[in-house]
Design a protein around this motif. Structure first.
Motif, short mmCIF file in Angstrom:
data_model
loop_
_atom_site.label_atom_id
_atom_site.label_comp_id
_atom_site.label_asym_id
_atom_site.label_seq_id
_atom_site.Cartn_x
_atom_site.Cartn_y
_atom_site.Cartn_z
N ALA A 95 -29.90 -32.41 -49.54
CA ALA A 95 -30.69 -33.59 -49.91
C ALA A 95 -30.26 -34.20 -51.24
O ALA A 95 -30.67 -35.31 -51.58
N ARG A 96 -29.42 -33.50 -52.01
CA ARG A 96 -29.06 -33.97 -53.35
C ARG A 96 -28.46 -35.37 -53.34
O ARG A 96 -28.76 -36.21 -54.19
N LYS A 97 -27.60 -35.64 -52.35
CA LYS A 97 -26.96 -36.96 -52.27
C LYS A 97 -28.00 -38.05 -52.09
O LYS A 97 -27.90 -39.13 -52.69
N MET A 98 -29.02 -37.79 -51.27
CA MET A 98 -30.08 -38.79 -51.06
C MET A 98 -30.90 -38.98 -52.32
O MET A 98 -31.31 -40.10 -52.65
N VAL A 99 -31.16 -37.87 -53.02
CA VAL A 99 -31.91 -37.97 -54.28
C VAL A 99 -31.12 -38.81 -55.29
O VAL A 99 -31.66 -39.72 -55.93
N ASN A 100 -29.84 -38.51 -55.41
CA ASN A 100 -29.01 -39.25 -56.36
C ASN A 100 -28.89 -40.73 -56.01
O ASN A 100 -28.71 -41.57 -56.89
N ALA A 101 -28.99 -41.02 -54.71
CA ALA A 101 -28.92 -42.42 -54.26
C ALA A 101 -30.29 -43.10 -54.27
O ALA A 101 -30.42 -44.24 -53.83
N ASP A 102 -31.29 -42.38 -54.78
CA ASP A 102 -32.66 -42.93 -54.89
C ASP A 102 -33.23 -43.32 -53.53
O ASP A 102 -33.88 -44.35 -53.38
N LYS A 103 -33.00 -42.45 -52.53
CA LYS A 103 -33.48 -42.73 -51.18
C LYS A 103 -34.81 -42.05 -50.87
O LYS A 103 -35.45 -42.37 -49.86
N LEU A 104 -35.24 -41.11 -51.71
CA LEU A 104 -36.40 -40.28 -51.40
C LEU A 104 -37.53 -40.49 -52.38
O LEU A 104 -37.31 -40.78 -53.56
N LEU A 105 -38.75 -40.31 -51.88
CA LEU A 105 -39.94 -40.51 -52.70
C LEU A 105 -40.36 -39.18 -53.34
O LEU A 105 -40.64 -38.21 -52.63
N PRO A 106 -40.44 -39.10 -54.68
CA PRO A 106 -40.97 -37.89 -55.32
C PRO A 106 -42.45 -37.72 -54.96
O PRO A 106 -43.20 -38.70 -54.91
N LEU A 107 -42.85 -36.48 -54.74
CA LEU A 107 -44.23 -36.22 -54.32
C LEU A 107 -45.13 -35.79 -55.47
O LEU A 107 -46.33 -35.54 -55.25
N ASP A 108 -44.60 -35.69 -56.68
CA ASP A 108 -45.38 -35.16 -57.81
C ASP A 108 -46.75 -35.82 -57.98
O ASP A 108 -47.74 -35.10 -58.21
N PRO A 109 -46.87 -37.15 -57.85
CA PRO A 109 -48.20 -37.75 -58.03
C PRO A 109 -49.21 -37.32 -56.97
O PRO A 109 -50.43 -37.49 -57.17
N TYR A 110 -48.72 -36.76 -55.89
CA TYR A 110 -49.60 -36.39 -54.77
C TYR A 110 -49.86 -34.89 -54.68
O TYR A 110 -50.68 -34.45 -53.88
N ILE A 111 -49.15 -34.12 -55.49
CA ILE A 111 -49.29 -32.66 -55.44
C ILE A 111 -50.40 -32.25 -56.41
O ILE A 111 -50.18 -32.14 -57.62
N THR A 112 -51.58 -32.04 -55.89
CA THR A 112 -52.74 -31.70 -56.70
C THR A 112 -52.71 -30.23 -57.10
O THR A 112 -51.92 -29.43 -56.59
N ASP A 113 -53.61 -29.86 -58.01
CA ASP A 113 -53.72 -28.45 -58.40
C ASP A 113 -54.11 -27.59 -57.20
O ASP A 113 -53.69 -26.44 -57.09
N GLU A 114 -54.90 -28.17 -56.29
CA GLU A 114 -55.29 -27.43 -55.09
C GLU A 114 -54.07 -27.11 -54.24
O GLU A 114 -53.91 -25.99 -53.74
N VAL A 115 -53.19 -28.10 -54.07
CA VAL A 115 -51.96 -27.89 -53.31
C VAL A 115 -51.08 -26.85 -54.00
O VAL A 115 -50.55 -25.93 -53.36
N LYS A 116 -50.91 -26.98 -55.31
CA LYS A 116 -50.09 -26.04 -56.06
C LYS A 116 -50.59 -24.61 -55.90
O LYS A 116 -49.80 -23.67 -55.81
N GLY A 117 -51.90 -24.45 -55.84
CA GLY A 117 -52.49 -23.13 -55.71
C GLY A 117 -52.23 -22.47 -54.37
O GLY A 117 -52.34 -21.24 -54.24
N LYS A 118 -51.87 -23.28 -53.38
CA LYS A 118 -51.60 -22.74 -52.04
C LYS A 118 -50.16 -22.29 -51.87
O LYS A 118 -49.85 -21.55 -50.92
N LEU A 119 -49.26 -22.73 -52.75
CA LEU A 119 -47.84 -22.48 -52.56
C LEU A 119 -47.42 -21.10 -53.07
O LEU A 119 -47.91 -20.64 -54.10
N LEU A 120 -46.51 -20.47 -52.34
CA LEU A 120 -45.95 -19.21 -52.80
C LEU A 120 -45.06 -19.47 -54.00
O LEU A 120 -44.33 -20.46 -54.05
N GLU A 121 -45.10 -18.57 -54.98
CA GLU A 121 -44.27 -18.71 -56.15
C GLU A 121 -42.78 -18.70 -55.78
O GLU A 121 -42.34 -17.88 -54.98
N GLY A 122 -42.03 -19.64 -56.31
CA GLY A 122 -40.60 -19.70 -56.05
C GLY A 122 -40.20 -20.39 -54.76
O GLY A 122 -39.02 -20.47 -54.44
N SER A 123 -41.18 -20.93 -54.03
CA SER A 123 -40.87 -21.51 -52.72
C SER A 123 -40.40 -22.96 -52.79
O SER A 123 -39.97 -23.52 -51.78
#
Length: 440
Positions: free
Chosen positions: A117-145
Motif C-alpha cells: 500500500a505504500r505506493k498508494m499512500v505516497n500518491a495520496d490515494k488513500l484516506l487516513p482513518l485517524d479522525p475516526y479511530i476513537t478510544d473505544e476502537v483503540k481499546g479493542k485492537l491487539l497491541e502491535g496489530s
C-alpha cells in the motif's frame, strides 16, 4: 494470505485492457437483499462501492462478509453496500488499473498493507482513518496489530486477521510411502523421494502458475537459510539483499524441482489447482497460509479425511535459522479511497468490516483476529487449533515479501521465483535480478 497473497503481465496493453474491460463486466456483484428498497427515512441513500477478492462462493469468509454487510445495512438503513469481487490475480490488476486514475467506482477495497500500500499512500490515494479511530476502537485492537497500516505517523487502515504459513501434510500418504513427516529439510528431501514413488501422487502441490504460490516456497526456505531478523531488515530497506542464504534457498527450490517434488509441470498448476490436488489426495503436501485449514472441512469437493491432515512448521535447515521464526502477520484489511464522495460513511464501514472479518476469520478457523473481541472457540476445527499451537511458539514474523516490498520489486520477486520451477534455472541470475530490484 498473502498474501491472505501473482504473476505480472507487464505489457501496458493488458493494464489498459483491464482498465476498460474489467471495469465493465468482470466482477461478481452482490448486494444483500436488506440493501434494496427504501429506508423509509425520506433521505437519499449513501451508496458505498466495495471491492474484495473473496470471489469463490465456497469461501467461508465470503459468506461471513455478506452476513456482516446485511447486519450493517439493517442497523444503517440509509446506507447501501454494492460489492464487487474478482479472483486474486485479476483483482490485483484491477485495483492497480483503477488507482492509476482516481478509482471513482471504488469507495472501499480489500488490500495489503506494508510495502504493497505504500505506493498508494505516497500518491495520496488513500484516506487516513485517524479522525475516526476513537478510544473505544483503540481499546479493542491487539497491541502491535496496526504496524502494517501506519505510514508517516498516520493510520490508513486497521487489521482484519493475521496468518501463519503452514506445511500441510497428508499423513495417510506419508504412511503409504513409508515417509516421516518432515521437521528438517533433509527429512523433506527423503520424504519427496519416497512420495514420488506413489502412483498418481505429487509430493508437494506448488500452485507455481500463480507467482505468490511459487514465492511462498522460496520464502519458506529463505526463512530457514537467512533468518527472520535479517530478512526483515532487507524487506524494510535497512539491509541489502545479499548473502549466501538467499542463493542457498534458490538452490534448494531447484533441487526439489529436479527431484520431482512439484510434479512434471508446476508452472501449469494454479493456486486453485494445487488446493484441489491436496484436497483430493493427489498431493501429499501443501505449503499455504492458515486460511487454507478451514477449506479442508468446509469445501465439499475435498475428499481426504480432515483427521489425516497434520499442520507442520516450515522444516528447519540444520545449523541455520531460529525455530521461532515464521512467515505470517497482520497485513490484510479494507482501505478507503481518498476520492470517495462519502468519507465519513466509508471510514465508519471500513472500521466495522475490518473488525467483523477479523472475528469471522477466527470463528471459521481461517486466521487470527487483530481484535480483542470475545469469540466462541468451541467451533474451531482441530487443524486450526494445531496451527494456533504452532503460532504460540513463534517469536519473529516475516510478512509475505510481495506485501512488504514496494510494488515493482515485489512483482519482480514473484516473477523471478517462478523461473526456479523450470529446468536449467539460473540461480545466479535469480540473485542478480533481486539485487538489482531491491538494492536500489
Amino acid at each position: 494470505m498473502k498474501k491472505g497473497m501473482g504473476k505480472r503481465v507487464s505489457a501496458v496493453i493488458l493494464t489498459a485492457a483491464l482498465a476498460v474491460g474489467l471495469a465493465g463486466c468482470a466482477g461478481k456483484s452482490s448486494t444483500p437483499p436488506a440493501a434494496a428498497g427504501s429506508s423509509g427515512s425520506g433521505k437519499d441513500k449513501v451508496v458505498l462501492n466495495v471491492w474484495h477478492q473473496w470471489s469463490n462462493d465456497t469461501n467461508e469468509l465470503k459468506k461471513k462478509y455478506d452476513e456482516a454487510v446485511a447486519a450493517y445495512i439493517k442497523d444503517n438503513p440509509d446506507v447501501e453496500i454494492n460489492t464487487q469481487t474478482l479472483d486474486t490475480e485479476a483483482y490485483k490488476t484491477k485495483i492497480s488499473a483503477e488507482f492509476a486514475g482516481d478509482a471513482k467506482g471504488i469507495d472501499l477495497f480489500y488490500y495489503w498493507g506494508a510495502g504493497t500500500a505504500r505506493k498508494m499512500v505516497n500518491a495520496d490515494k488513500l484516506l487516513p482513518l485517524d479522525p475516526y479511530i476513537t478510544d473505544e476502537v483503540k481499546g479493542k485492537l491487539l497491541e502491535g496489530s496496526t504496524a502494517a497500516f501506519e505510514y508517516n505517523d498516520k493510520t490508513y487502515s486497521l487489521p482484519m486477521f493475521s496468518w501463519y504459513m503452514t506445511l500441510y501434510c497428508n499423513k495417510d500418504l506419508f504412511e503409504q510411502a513409508g515417509a516421516e513427516l518432515p521437521k528438517t529439510y533433509d527429512q523433506l528431501v527423503t520424504a519427496v523421494e519416497k512420495l514420488s514413488k506413489l502412483d498418481g501422487v505429487t509430493p508437494m502441490a506448488s500452485g507455481a502458475k500463480d507467482g505468490w504460490n511459487a514465492a511462498f516456497i522460496y520464502q519458506a526456505l529463505a526463512l530457514r537459510s537467512v533468518g527472520a531478523e535479517d530478512i526483515n531488515k532487507m524487506l524494510s530497506g535497512k539491509a541489502p539483499f545479499e548473502g549466501e542464504g538467499y542463493k542457498d534457498a534458490a538452490d534448494k527450490v531447484q533441487e526439489l524441482y529436479k527431484m520431482g517434488a512439484f510434479g512434471a509441470n508446476p508452472l501449469e498448476q494454479s493456486n486453485d489447482d494445487a488446493n484441489a490436488a491436496f484436497g483430493n489426495g493427489k498431493a501429499a503436501m501443501r505449503l499455504m497460509g492458515s486460511w487454507f485449514a478451514n477449506s479442508i472441512y468446509s469445501d465439499k469437493t475435498v475428499t481426504i479425511k480432515p483427521e489425516d491432515v497434520v499442520a507442520m512448521k516450515i522444516p528447519m535447515i540444520p545449523g541455520k535459522g531460529n525455530e521461532g521464526d515464521y512467515c505470517g502477520g497482520f497485513v490484510e484489511s479494507f482501505w478507503v479511497n481518498k476520492n470517495t464522495k462519502n468519507p465519513d460513511q466509508a471510514a465508519k464501514f471500513a472500521i466495522y468490516i475490518n473488525e467483523k472479518m477479523g472475528e469471522a476469520a477466527y470463528e471459521t478457523g481461517s486466521g487470527f483476529s487483530g481484535w480483542k473481541t470475545e469469540i466462541d472457540e468451541k467451533g474451531l476445527n482441530p487443524l486450526f487449533i494445531q496451527i494456533k499451537d504452532l503460532l504460540s511458539q513463534g517469536t519473529t514474523a516475516v510478512l509475505a515479501w510481495d506485501t512488504s516490498l514496494d510494488a515493482e520489486p515485489a512483482t519482480i520477486h514473484n516473477e523471478q521465483v517462478q523461473t526456479l520451477f523450470a529446468p536449467n534455472a539460473d540461480t545466479g541470475e535469480f540473485i542478480k535480478e533481486h539485487e538489482a530490484a531491491i538494492n536500489k
